[in-house]
Scaffold this active site. Structure first.
Site, PDB file in Angstrom:
ATOM      1  N   ARG A  61      95.422  52.708  18.287  1.00 13.89           N
ATOM      2  CA  ARG A  61      94.373  53.102  17.352  1.00 13.89           C
ATOM      3  C   ARG A  61      94.294  54.614  17.251  1.00 13.89           C
ATOM      4  NH1 ARG A  61      88.111  51.237  16.489  1.00 13.89           N
ATOM      5  NH2 ARG A  61      87.775  52.594  14.687  1.00 13.89           N
ATOM      6  N   ARG A  93      92.594  50.647  10.788  1.00 12.24           N
ATOM      7  CA  ARG A  93      92.835  50.710  12.225  1.00 12.24           C
ATOM      8  C   ARG A  93      93.687  49.532  12.684  1.00 12.24           C
ATOM      9  NH1 ARG A  93      87.104  49.539  12.480  1.00 12.24           N
ATOM     10  NH2 ARG A  93      86.854  51.512  11.443  1.00 12.24           N
ATOM     11  N   ASP A 110      90.047  47.271  16.454  1.00 13.42           N
ATOM     12  CA  ASP A 110      88.695  47.751  16.754  1.00 13.42           C
ATOM     13  C   ASP A 110      88.066  46.670  17.617  1.00 13.42           C
ATOM     14  OD1 ASP A 110      86.124  49.145  16.340  1.00 13.42           O
ATOM     15  OD2 ASP A 110      85.661  47.583  14.873  1.00 13.42           O
ATOM     16  N   ASP A 138      84.416  45.819  19.316  1.00 11.43           N
ATOM     17  CA  ASP A 138      83.006  46.191  19.402  1.00 11.43           C
ATOM     18  C   ASP A 138      82.268  45.259  20.363  1.00 11.43           C
ATOM     19  OD1 ASP A 138      83.383  48.138  17.430  1.00 11.43           O
ATOM     20  OD2 ASP A 138      82.863  46.771  15.806  1.00 11.43           O
TER      21      ASP A 138
HETATM   22  C1  X6L Z   1      77.769  51.225   2.442  1.00  6.36           C
HETATM   23  C2  X6L Z   1      78.400  52.159   3.232  1.00  6.36           C
HETATM   24  C3  X6L Z   1      77.853  49.902   2.803  1.00  6.36           C
HETATM   25  C4  X6L Z   1      79.100  51.760   4.361  1.00  6.36           C
HETATM   26  C5  X6L Z   1      78.561  49.518   3.911  1.00  6.36           C
HETATM   27  C6  X6L Z   1      80.045  48.721   6.261  1.00  6.36           C
HETATM   28  C7  X6L Z   1      80.583  50.947   6.688  1.00  6.36           C
HETATM   29  C8  X6L Z   1      80.770  48.342   7.362  1.00  6.36           C
HETATM   30  C9  X6L Z   1      81.308  50.574   7.783  1.00  6.36           C
HETATM   31  C10 X6L Z   1      79.191  50.447   4.700  1.00  6.36           C
HETATM   32  C11 X6L Z   1      79.937  50.032   5.901  1.00  6.36           C
HETATM   33  C12 X6L Z   1      81.406  49.274   8.129  1.00  6.36           C
HETATM   34  C13 X6L Z   1      85.651  46.191   9.272  1.00  6.36           C
HETATM   35  C14 X6L Z   1      85.452  46.310   7.883  1.00  6.36           C
HETATM   36  C15 X6L Z   1      85.025  48.182   8.817  1.00  6.36           C
HETATM   37  C16 X6L Z   1      86.080  44.941   9.789  1.00  6.36           C
HETATM   38  C17 X6L Z   1      86.045  44.109   7.536  1.00  6.36           C
HETATM   39  C18 X6L Z   1      82.174  48.829   9.324  1.00  6.36           C
HETATM   40  C19 X6L Z   1      83.147  49.734   9.955  1.00  6.36           C
HETATM   41  N1  X6L Z   1      85.373  47.368   9.824  1.00  6.36           N
HETATM   42  N2  X6L Z   1      85.641  45.283   7.023  1.00  6.36           N
HETATM   43  N3  X6L Z   1      85.053  47.554   7.626  1.00  6.36           N
HETATM   44  N4  X6L Z   1      86.267  43.940   8.883  1.00  6.36           N
HETATM   45  N5  X6L Z   1      86.249  43.078   6.725  1.00  6.36           N
HETATM   46  O1  X6L Z   1      86.293  44.755  10.992  1.00  6.36           O
HETATM   47  O2  X6L Z   1      82.060  47.716   9.781  1.00  6.36           O
HETATM   48  S1  X6L Z   1      84.566  49.848   8.952  1.00  6.36           S
HETATM   49 MG    MG Z   2      84.260  49.951  16.950  1.00  8.43          MG
HETATM   50 MG    MG Z   3      83.723  47.530  14.061  1.00  3.57          MG
END
Ligand code: X6L
Ligand code: MG
Ligand code: MG
Length: 176
Positions: free
Chosen positions: A92, A101, A104, A106
Site C-alpha cells: 500500500r 489502494r 485497506d 479498517d
Molecule cells: C463525499 C465525499 C461523499 C467523500 C463520500 C466516502 C470518502 C467514502 C471516502 C466521501 C467518501 C470514503 C472504499 C471506497 C474508499 C472501499 C468502496 C472511503 C475511503 N474506500 N469505495 N472508497 N470500497 N467501494 O473500500 O471509504 S475511500
Molecule cells: Mg483504512
Molecule cells: Mg477504509
C-alpha cells in the site's frame, strides 16, 4: 494451533478489508492469512467477497471488499498497528486522500466498546452509512446492535446499490 492464538473468550473485533489495485482477491486472501498469523489475532470468520463501486472519488477502479471477524488479545491500538503493517507489507502506497489502494484494513468494531485515540475511532465513524461494509458485516453479525439498531437494519437502510456479492472467490477457510 499456536499457543499465542487468542482464546474464544478474547474480545471479538470486526475488520473491513478492501482494495482496488493489483490481484484484489489474492491480496485480500494474503491479508487474511497474515492477520491470522499475528500472535494475538485469530481470524474466526470471513464474509463473501463483494465487488463494489468506488465511494468518494469515483474515477478509480471497482473495489473488492470483505469483512473478517477476529478474536484478539491485542489492545485496539495494537490491532490497528498490525493492520497498518500488513497494508504496508502488501504494497500500500498512501497517495492522496481516498485514492486507489492494494489493500485497506479498517478496525470497524472492537467488542461492545467505543474507543478513541489519535488515528483510531471505534466504532468506525462511517460504518452505519457505507453499504460496502454493512452488506458483508451483516452476513457475519446481522443481530449485533450498533447505535440502537441491529447491523441488518443498517444494512437494509444503506441498500445494495453498487454492491454485488460474489459466489467466488471464497476467502474462507484460509488455504495454507
Ligand atoms: C463525499 C465525499 C461523499 C467523500 C463520500 C466516502 C470518502 C467514502 C471516502 C466521501 C467518501 C470514503 C472504499 C471506497 C474508499 C472501499 C468502496 C472511503 C475511503 N474506500 N469505495 N472508497 N470500497 N467501494 O473500500 O471509504 S475511500
Ligand atoms: Mg483504512
Ligand atoms: Mg477504509
Amino acid at each position: 494451533m499456536s499457543p499465542s492464538k487468542p482464546p474464544a473468550t478474547a474480545p471479538a473485533a470486526f475488520l473491513g478489508l478492501g482494495g482496488n489495485q493489483g490481484d484484489r482477491a489474492a491480496l485480500l486472501a494474503e491479508a487474511l492469512r497474515r492477520l491470522d498469523r499475528v500472535p494475538g489475532i485469530r481470524v474466526t470468520a470471513v464474509s463473501s467477497a463483494y465487488a463494489t463501486a468506488p465511494v468518494g472519488p469515483q474515477d478509480q477502479p471497482e473495489f473488492l471488499n470483505a469483512v473478517a471477524a477476529v478474536r484478539t488479545t491485542l489492545a485496539p491500538g495494537d490491532l490497528l498497528a498490525a493492520c497498518l503493517r500488513i497494508e504496508a507489507e502488501l504494497g500500500r502506497v498512501r497517495a492522496g486522500r481516498w485514492g486507489p489502494r492494494t489493500i485497506d484494513i479498517d478496525v470497524l468494531l472492537y467488542g461492545e466498546g467505543a474507543w478513541t485515540e489519535p488515528g483510531l475511532v471505534i466504532p468506525h465513524p462511517r460504518l452505519t452509512e457505507r453499504a460496502f461494509v454493512l452488506q458483508p458485516l451483516a452476513e457475519l453479525a446481522p443481530e449485533l446492535c450498533l447505535a440502537g439498531q441491529p447491523i441488518a437494519a443498517w444494512a437494509a437502510a444503506a441498500g445494495t446499490r453498487g454492491v454485488r456479492r460474489l459466489a467466488i472467490p471464497r476467502l474462507w477457510p484460509l488455504q495454507s
